[in-house]
Scaffold this motif. Structure first.
Motif, short mmCIF file in Angstrom:
data_model
loop_
_atom_site.label_atom_id
_atom_site.label_comp_id
_atom_site.label_asym_id
_atom_site.label_seq_id
_atom_site.Cartn_x
_atom_site.Cartn_y
_atom_site.Cartn_z
N LEU A 133 0.91 -1.04 0.05
CA LEU A 133 0.16 -0.38 0.26
C LEU A 133 1.17 1.18 -0.26
N ALA A 134 2.06 1.28 0.84
CA ALA A 134 3.03 2.52 1.17
C ALA A 134 4.20 1.37 0.90
N VAL A 135 5.38 2.55 0.45
CA VAL A 135 6.85 1.86 0.71
C VAL A 135 7.83 3.16 1.12
N VAL A 136 7.90 2.38 3.03
CA VAL A 136 8.79 3.71 3.60
C VAL A 136 10.38 3.59 3.08
N HIS A 250 10.93 17.47 2.78
CA HIS A 250 10.28 18.13 1.38
C HIS A 250 9.50 16.53 1.47
N GLN A 251 8.91 16.14 1.26
CA GLN A 251 7.42 14.54 1.73
C GLN A 251 6.96 14.62 0.32
N PRO A 252 7.08 14.15 -0.33
CA PRO A 252 5.80 14.35 -1.42
C PRO A 252 4.84 13.78 -1.26
N PRO A 253 3.79 13.84 -1.53
CA PRO A 253 2.18 13.23 -1.45
C PRO A 253 2.15 11.78 -2.37
N ARG A 282 8.69 6.21 13.10
CA ARG A 282 7.31 5.89 14.12
C ARG A 282 6.03 6.27 13.21
N LEU A 283 6.18 7.70 12.71
CA LEU A 283 5.20 8.91 12.06
C LEU A 283 4.95 8.16 10.45
N GLY A 295 1.04 10.08 2.09
CA GLY A 295 2.89 10.91 1.94
C GLY A 295 2.03 12.10 3.03
N ALA A 296 1.18 12.79 2.14
CA ALA A 296 0.08 13.71 2.51
C ALA A 296 0.00 14.28 4.57
N SER A 297 -0.84 12.87 5.16
CA SER A 297 -1.26 12.33 6.32
C SER A 297 0.60 12.37 7.20
N TYR A 298 2.11 11.66 6.53
CA TYR A 298 3.12 11.67 6.94
C TYR A 298 3.92 13.64 6.84
N ALA A 299 3.51 14.26 6.09
CA ALA A 299 3.74 15.51 5.70
C ALA A 299 3.71 16.70 6.84
N ALA A 300 1.90 16.26 7.32
CA ALA A 300 1.67 17.38 8.72
C ALA A 300 1.93 16.55 9.28
N ALA A 301 2.35 15.46 9.76
CA ALA A 301 2.44 15.48 10.73
C ALA A 301 3.86 15.63 11.36
N LEU A 302 4.68 15.66 10.25
CA LEU A 302 6.40 15.60 10.24
C LEU A 302 5.95 17.15 10.93
N ARG A 303 5.35 18.12 10.12
CA ARG A 303 5.40 19.84 10.18
C ARG A 303 5.21 20.09 11.25
N ARG A 304 3.57 19.00 12.55
CA ARG A 304 3.56 19.46 13.97
C ARG A 304 4.31 19.05 14.82
#
Length: 372
Positions: A133-136, A250-253, A282-283, A295-304
């Motif tokens: 579903l996604a790759v880290v 920079h985390q792309p969506p 973890r995030l 990607g969008a969720s992770y980028a928002a979490a990093l900003r927070r």
């Protein structure tokens, strides 16, 4: 997860902690245990992340190190007890324990050098064999995931190079020692006692400065290590590049996430990266469960979690480009415990430039210039 170091293992642990029935694959080109060039210091902020992941036990046997000594370019020192002690553990041990913990929780570990990602609307194909579903991407700044995600290499002026070795500890209370290089700043040597009779020693500097050094390369690193920490007799010397943070990752969506060194998450003041790796891992692991929205969720979490902190470290890095400013900060920390604590938080955790640190450094700089 591509890469099974602290960021990749943390991502696996986080995904499985949130969804125990998830299928998580850890891919790494190396067998574990394996060595890694690092200062080996695991700050309390990183220990907090281990606790959040439910694996605090992996470092329960390590000796707490409670004293930090910083020596500035002029020789001025600040030595104080840390508000919370940290531990020092070889990455050969730490990383293997994290991988084992992830496998025990349900991750599958496979030795593989990943060469290709095929990102589709509904999934990601890894080397044409594995679907996700996604790759880290946790395979480092020069890893394949960062490149395939379309992110450029880190600029040279935001890359440090360090050499690390192991030596016997000196007599006395175990401590962490940082010695700022008066001739090469930004650059410093370190000596981190593990509490078991051994210590991790090393020296790091920016890549452009290394290239400009007489002799260049590894020899220049070793010469500065010996000059700042004479007679260590270090063994098992290895070197490594560090991609320093430049204020905002920079985390792309989409379905491909970057964590740890792959996201250039290394503190530009200290070179510390384990806390960032565990936090971002973890995030990323939690966000990866969201598939296309990862990607969008992770980028928002990093900003927070890190947005303001990274802006502050970037600002402080620019403000301390001159050795005099570094001396002022060290003298401020010697006079004021609050300034010392603030500097530790900025350099080892997610702290901000606080009033005690800023005002104390400014006063010390004025005193130094007036000859007091």
């Amino acid at each position: 997860m591509v890469g099974a170091g602290p960021a990749g293992s943390a991502a696996a642990l986080a995904a499985l902690r949130r969804r125990p029935d998830a299928r998580v694959l850890l891919l790494d080109r190396a067998d574990f245990p394996r060595d890694k060039c690092c200062g080996d210091g695991v700050a309390p902020h990183a220990l907090d992340e281990l606790a959040r992941l439910g694996v605090a036990h992996v470092l329960a046997d390590r000796v707490p190190i409670g004293v930090l000594r910083v020596r500035g370019p002029s020789g001025a020192e600040a030595a104080r007890a840390l508000r919370r002690p940290d531990v020092v553990v070889p990455r050969e041990v730490f990383d293997a324990r994290l991988v084992d913990a992830a496998v025990e929780r349900g991750a599958v570990l496979e030795r593989r050098t990943v060469r290709h990602l095929d990102v589709r609307s509904d999934r990601v194909l890894v080397d044409g064999e594995h679907e996700a579903l996604a790759v880290v991407g946790a395979d480092g700044a020069n890893g394949v995931v960062r490149r395939l995600a379309g992110l450029p290499r880190q600029p040279d002026d935001a890359v440090a190079v360090a050499v690390r070795g192991y030596a016997r500890s000196p007599d006395g209370v175990p401590e962490q020692l940082v010695v700022v290089d008066p001739t090469r700043w930004p650059a410093y040597a370190w000596s981190f006692d593990a509490g078991d009779g051994t210590r991790n020693v090393g020296f790091g500097m920016l890549l452009p400065s290394l290239r400009a050094s007489e002799g260049g390369g590894r020899r220049a690193l070793l010469d500065r290590l010996e000059a700042l920490l004479p007679g260590t007799g270090a063994e098992r010397l290895v070197s490594h590049k560090l991609p320093l943070s430049t204020s905002r990752p920079h985390q792309p969506p989409g379905r491909v996430l970057l964590a740890g060194d792959a996201a250039s998450l290394v503190n530009p003041l200290t070179g510390e990266g384990i806390f960032y790796a565990l936090l971002s891992g973890r995030l990323a692991g939690e966000a990866a469960l969201e598939g296309a929205a990862a990607g969008a969720s992770y980028a928002a979490a990093l900003r927070r979690e890190l947005g303001r902190h990274l802006r502050h470290t970037s600002l402080l890095t620019r403000a301390t480009r001159r050795a005099g400013a570094v001396d002022a900060a060290v003298r401020a920390c010697a006079r004021d415990g609050d300034a010392f604590d603030a500097l530790v938080e900025v350099g080892l955790g997610r702290g901000l430039v606080t009033r005690p640190l800023a005002v104390g450094a400014l006063r010390a700089l004025v005193r130094r210039q007036s000859g007091e």
